[in-house]
Design a protein around this motif. Structure first.
Motif, short mmCIF file in Angstrom:
data_model
loop_
_atom_site.label_atom_id
_atom_site.label_comp_id
_atom_site.label_asym_id
_atom_site.label_seq_id
_atom_site.Cartn_x
_atom_site.Cartn_y
_atom_site.Cartn_z
N ASN A 34 -8.87 1.21 -3.84
CA ASN A 34 -9.88 1.79 -4.72
C ASN A 34 -9.58 3.26 -5.00
O ASN A 34 -9.63 3.72 -6.16
CB ASN A 34 -11.27 1.67 -4.08
N VAL A 35 -9.26 4.01 -3.93
CA VAL A 35 -8.93 5.43 -4.08
C VAL A 35 -7.66 5.60 -4.91
O VAL A 35 -7.56 6.47 -5.78
CB VAL A 35 -8.78 6.10 -2.71
N MET A 36 -6.69 4.75 -4.65
CA MET A 36 -5.43 4.81 -5.39
C MET A 36 -5.66 4.57 -6.88
O MET A 36 -5.10 5.27 -7.73
CB MET A 36 -4.46 3.77 -4.81
N TYR A 37 -6.49 3.59 -7.22
CA TYR A 37 -6.78 3.27 -8.62
C TYR A 37 -7.43 4.46 -9.32
O TYR A 37 -7.05 4.82 -10.44
CB TYR A 37 -7.70 2.04 -8.67
N SER A 42 -7.41 5.32 -13.26
CA SER A 42 -7.96 4.01 -13.62
C SER A 42 -7.24 3.36 -14.80
O SER A 42 -7.85 3.06 -15.84
CB SER A 42 -9.46 4.16 -13.95
N PRO A 43 -5.93 3.13 -14.69
CA PRO A 43 -5.17 2.61 -15.84
C PRO A 43 -5.54 1.17 -16.17
O PRO A 43 -5.65 0.32 -15.28
CB PRO A 43 -3.72 2.70 -15.35
N PRO A 44 -5.71 0.86 -17.46
CA PRO A 44 -6.08 -0.51 -17.85
C PRO A 44 -4.98 -1.52 -17.57
O PRO A 44 -5.27 -2.72 -17.44
CB PRO A 44 -6.34 -0.38 -19.36
N GLN A 45 -3.72 -1.06 -17.48
CA GLN A 45 -2.63 -2.02 -17.24
C GLN A 45 -2.66 -2.60 -15.83
O GLN A 45 -1.99 -3.60 -15.56
CB GLN A 45 -1.26 -1.38 -17.51
N LEU A 46 -3.44 -2.00 -14.94
CA LEU A 46 -3.59 -2.57 -13.59
C LEU A 46 -4.75 -3.56 -13.63
O LEU A 46 -5.87 -3.30 -13.18
CB LEU A 46 -3.84 -1.46 -12.57
N TRP A 49 -7.79 -4.53 -10.92
CA TRP A 49 -8.09 -3.41 -10.02
C TRP A 49 -9.48 -2.86 -10.29
O TRP A 49 -10.03 -2.99 -11.38
CB TRP A 49 -7.05 -2.30 -10.19
N SER A 50 -10.02 -2.19 -9.27
CA SER A 50 -11.34 -1.58 -9.39
C SER A 50 -11.38 -0.30 -8.58
O SER A 50 -10.62 -0.13 -7.62
CB SER A 50 -12.42 -2.55 -8.89
N TYR A 87 -5.18 9.45 -1.33
CA TYR A 87 -5.07 10.09 -0.01
C TYR A 87 -5.37 9.15 1.14
O TYR A 87 -5.52 9.58 2.28
CB TYR A 87 -6.03 11.30 0.06
N GLN A 88 -5.47 7.83 0.87
CA GLN A 88 -5.79 6.90 1.96
C GLN A 88 -4.68 5.88 2.19
O GLN A 88 -4.92 4.81 2.74
CB GLN A 88 -7.10 6.16 1.65
#
Length: 703
Positions: A34-37, A42-46, A49-50, A87-88
Motif C-alpha cells: 500500500n505504501v509502495m503504491y 498511484s500509477p494506473p498501470q499497476l 493495486w490499492s 519506506y516499508q
C-alpha cells in the motif's frame, strides 16, 4: 436449475464476502505494498493495486507473485513508474526477487529493502545518493544491478558479508574514490561491471576473485592490472590511466588501453618480453642468491647481539612501556574520519602485564586502539579486579552538599536526586543519592555489588564512578560534574545564555552516545542493558562531548514505563521482562529524533497528531520535503542534506516497531560515522563546536 438457484445464491454471496473479509495475504505485506503504491504516485498501470487494504495474493495484483499468503516476487520492470519505492520494504520478508528496473524512479534508494532478496534490480532509473548500508546485511543476495542511475559518492566498505553475490553491476553512475577492501570478500562473484564511473586508485583488490567478466572501462584507475586478472575471458579495461612503466612482480601493464588495444594483446607482449629476458634473468640468479645469504647471516649476528643487550634491560623497558597513556576518540573511529580526541586517556599501567604481548620498543610498533579493541582489553582484565574507588565519609558529603539542600540540587530521577558537592579544596563533583523509599518493595539488591559493577565500566562516553558512600542508611554515588548539564536541557530548556547546537555537534553527540551503548551491549561481558536511555541522561562536558549516565543501575528500573517517561519506551515494553538490548536501541532512536527535530518525545501542548514524536515523525523520515520541514528551526537550515538524510535513515531503523528489525548498536555506530564523514569534518574535534555554556548552578535534568 432455477428451482435451486435461490438456495445457492446466498451461499455464493457468503463465500465471496468471507473471502473479501479474510483476504489471502499477510497484513505486513499488504501494508508495505500500500505504501509502495502511494509512493509510486498511484500509477494506473499497476492494475489491482490499492493504497489501502486489498489482497495482492488473492486478487492477482500486477507484478506480484506469492507463495501461500506471502509475497515472494515483485516484477515491475519497464512500466514507466515514477516517484519512490516507499519506506516499508523491510516488511516484505518473504520477497526474494525484486525488480523495478527501467522505470523513472527518483530519490535515494530506500534504506530499508526486502531483507531476504536474492535478486535485486533497480537499473535504468534516476536514483540518487549511494548504496544503502542495509544492502550489507542481505546475506542471500546473488544478483545486484544498480546500473544506469545517478548514484554517487565513495563505495563504502560494506560488501564483506555478501559472499553469495555472483553479479554486481554499478556501471554508468557517478561513483568515485578507491574500490573498498571488502570487494575481496565477494568469493562467489563472477561478473563485475564498474564502467563509466569516476573510480580511481588501483584494482589490486580484485586479484583474489574468480571473475569471468570484468568491465572497468572509462574510470580513473591507475597502476598496473594484476597478473591474476589476465585469465578473465571477458576483460575490458580501456579509458583509464594505467601505468606504462615496468610493472612490479605479478602485474602486467595495459599499455594501449586508450586506443582500444585489448588486454590480451598486452598480456602477449608481456609474455614475449619475459621469454627474451629469461636468459638475462638466469645469469643474475646466482649472484642474487649469494648476496641474500650474506645478508641473512649479517642480520642473524646483529639480532643475537641485541637479544643479549635486551635481557639485562627488559625490566626497565616493560615499566616504561606500560606507563604510557593511550587515548582513543569518544566520537569517531580514527580509521574512518582521521579525527582524534586527546581529552580521554587510560593508564595502561593498571593492566596486568602477564597477558600482554610486548614488542620491540620503537615508534613503528605504536598502535592506537579503537574504542572496542581498547575497552575489550580493559574489560577482559578488569572483571576480577577489586573495586578501587574513593570511599567518602558521609559527613564530608553532607558538608559539600549543604546537607543535601535544595540549593545544591541538580536533578531528580526515579531512584533519587543528584546534588552538586563543593569541597573545601575547590573540587566540585556530582553526588547521586539513592532514595530507597522510592524503590519498589520487590527490588532487592546489594549496594556494593552495584558499585563494583559500575566501577568496571570504562569508556570516555560513559559517566565514570569516582567514589561512593554507604553509611547510616545513606547510599551515595559520586561522579565527575559535567558543567553543561544534559542534552535535554540544551534542546528543550534553552535560555538567553545558550546558543543552539550546530548540526555537526548534534551528529557527534549521537555518535558518542551510540559508542557508549555499543560498549555496554557488545564489549562488556556479560552484556549490560541500560534500560534508561533518554536525553536527560546524556550529559555534556565543557566541549559538548556526550557522557551517558545511569549505566549499571538497571536493577533499580523494574518498571520501565515509569522510569523512561512517555515517548521513550519501545512498543514491546508493556512489562519489564520484555525489555532487551533492542529496546535500548529504540530509546536511542527517540533521542536521535530529539536531536533532529528539537522536539520532546511527548508534548501534550502540540496538536494531538503531533504529540507523540515517533508517531508523528516515522512516516516522514524518507520524504525529502517532509524531512526538511521536520528539522529543528534552531538550525536555520545550516546542515548538509546528505548527512541529514543518512541521519534520518538510522533513526528509521532504530524506531522500528518490531525489535528484530532494529539494528545492533555496532551497525548504528558505523552508519553515524558516515554521517560524520558527510559533514566533511576534517579538523580535530572540539575546534568547531558550539561554545554554549551553562552556569555551574544549572539544574536542567542532570543524571
Amino acid at each position: 436449475m432455477a428451482r435451486y438457484f435461490p438456495r445457492v445464491l446466498p451461499l455464493l454471496l457468503f463465500l465471496r464476502l468471507s473471502d473479501l473479509v479474510r483476504g489471502n495475504t499477510d497484513q505486513a505485506d499488504v501494508s508495505a505494498l500500500n505504501v509502495m503504491y502511494s509512493s509510486l504516485n498511484s500509477p494506473p498501470q499497476l492494475t489491482g493495486w490499492s493504497s489501502s487494504g486489498g489482497d495482492p495474493c488473492g486478487n492477482n495484483w500486477k507484478g506480484i507473485k506469492c507463495s501461500g499468503s506471502s509475497v515472494t516476487k515483485i516484477t515491475l520492470s519497464g512500466l514507466q513508474l515514477t516517484g519512490t519505492m516507499g519506506y516499508q520494504l523491510s516488511s516484505l520478508i518473504s520477497v526474494t526477487y525484486f525488480d523495478l528496473s527501467k522505470n523513472n524512479l527518483n530519490g535515494d534508494i530506500p534504506y530499508q529493502l526486502p531483507p531476504n532478496t536474492t535478486h535485486l534490480n533497480l537499473a535504468g532509473n534516476a536514483l540518487t545518493g549511494g548504496i544503502p548500508y542495509s544492502v550489507s546485511q542481505m546475506n542471500h543476495l546473488k544478483y545486484l544491478n544498480l546500473a544506469s542511475n545517478q548514484l554517487s559518492g565513495q563505495l563504502t566498505d560494506m560488501f564483506g558479508e555478501l559472499s553469495s553475490l555472483s553479479l554486481l553491476d554499478l556501471s554508468f553512475n557517478r561513483f568515485s574514490g578507491n574500490l573498498p577492501n571488502s570487494f575481496g570478500s565477494l568469493s562467489s562473484l563472477k561478473t563485475l561491471n564498474l564502467q563509466n564511473n569516476q573510480l580511481s586508485g588501483s584494482v589490486d583488490v580484485l586479484a583474489t576473485l574468480s571473475l569471468e567478466n570484468l568491465n572497468v572501462q572509462n574510470n580513473q584507475f591507475t597502476g598496473w592490472i594484476p597478473n591474476k586478472l589476465k585469465s578473465i575471458n571477458n576483460l575490458k579495461v580501456g579509458g583509464n590511466s594505467w601505468s606504462t612503466g615496468k610493472p612490479p612482480p605479478g602485474m602486467v601493464t595495459a599499455r594501449d588501453n586508450n586506443n582500444g588495444k585489448s588486454h590480451k594483446s598486452s598480456i602477449k607482449d608481456a609474455k614475449d618480453n619475459k621469454v627474451k629476458k629469461g636468459k638475462q634473468h638466469s645469469d643474475l640468479k646466482g649472484a642474487v642468491i649469494a648476496v641474500i645469504l650474506i645478508a641473512v647471516l649479517v642480520v642473524a649476528l646483529i639480532l643475537l647481539a641485541l637479544v643479549k643487550r635486551r635481557s639485562s634491560g627488559s625490566s626497565h623497558y616493560t615499566d616504561e612501556r606500560l606507563s604510557h597513556n593511550r587515548s582513543f576518540s569518544p566520537l569517531a573511529d580514527n580509521k574512518f574520519t582521521g579525527l582524534k580526541d586527546s581529552s580521554s586517556s587510560i593508564d595502561i599501567k593498571a593492566i596486568e602485564t602477564s597477558s600482554m604481548e610486548l614488542k620491540p620498543p620503537a615508534a613503528e610498533t605504536q598502535k592506537t586502539y579503537n574504542d572496542n579493541e581498547f575497552a575489550n582489553k580493559l574489560n577482559s582484565r578488569g572483571s576480577t579486579d577489586p573495586v578501587s574507588l574513593t570511599i567518602y565519609a558521609l559527613a564530608d558529603l553532607q558538608a559539600a552538599t549543604g546537607s543535601f539542600s535544595s540549593s545544591h540540587l541538580l536533578g531528580q530521577g526515579n531512584i533519587g536526586c543528584v546534588y552538586k558537592a563543593k569541597f573545601n579544596d575547590g573540587k566540585v563533583l556530582a553526588v547521586k543519592k539513592i532514595e530507597t523509599s522510592n524503590l519498589s518493595g520487590s527490588c532487592s539488591y546489594d549496594f556494593m555489588e552495584i558499585v563494583s559493577g559500575i566501577s568496571r565500566l570504562h569508556h570516555s562516553n560513559i559517566a565514570e564512578l569516582l567514589g561512593y558512600c554507604s553509611s547510616s542508611g545513606y547510599q551515595l554515588l559520586v561522579y565527575e560534574l559535567q558543567q553543561n548539564g544534559s542534552l535535554h536541557g540544551f534542546l528543550h530548556l534553552s535560555d538567553d545564555y545558550s546558543r543552539p547546537l550546530t548540526w555537526d555537534t548534534r551528529v557527534r553527540i549521537a555518535l558518542g552516545t551510540a559508542r557508549a551503548i555499543e560498549y555496554l551491549h557488545e564489549v562488556c561481558a556479560p552484556s549490560v542493558v541500560h534500560k534508561n536511555i533518554k536525553s536527560s541522561n546524556i550529559l555534556l562536558d565543557t566541549e559538548l562531548n556526550p557522557c551517558l549516565a545511569d549505566c549499571g543501575l538497571v536493577i533499580f528500573f523494574e518498571d520501565t514505563s515509569e522510569n523512561l517517561g512517555p515517548g521513550y519506551n519501545a512498543p514491546e515494553c508493556t512489562k519489564p521482562s520484555a525489555y532487551s538490548m533492542k529496546s535500548d536501541v529504540y530509546s536511542f532512536g527517540v533521542v536521535m529524533l530529539e536531536l533532529l527535530t528539537g522536539r520532546k518525545p511527548y508534548d501534550s501542548s502540540k496538536p494531538k497528531i503531533e504529540q507523540s514524536l515517533v508517531r508523528w515523525a516515522a512516516s516522514q523520515l524518507h520524504d525529502i520535503d517532509a524531512l526538511a520541514q521536520m528539522v529543528d528551526p534552531a538550525l536555520r537550515g545550516l546542515y548538509p542534506p546528505k548527512s541529514l538524510s543518512r541521519f534520518a535513515d538510522v533513526i528509521s531503523l532504530c524506531i522500528q516497531p518490531e525489535p528484530e528489525f532494529r539494528p545492533a548498536m555496532s551497525e548504528v555506530v558505523q552508519s553515524l560515522v558516515r554521517c560524520v564523514q558527510r559533514t566533511s569534518i576534517r579538523k580535530r574535534m572540539g575546534r568547531d563546536r558550539s561554545t554554549s555554556r551553562r552556569s555551574n548552578d544549572s539544574n536542567h535534568g542532570y543524571y
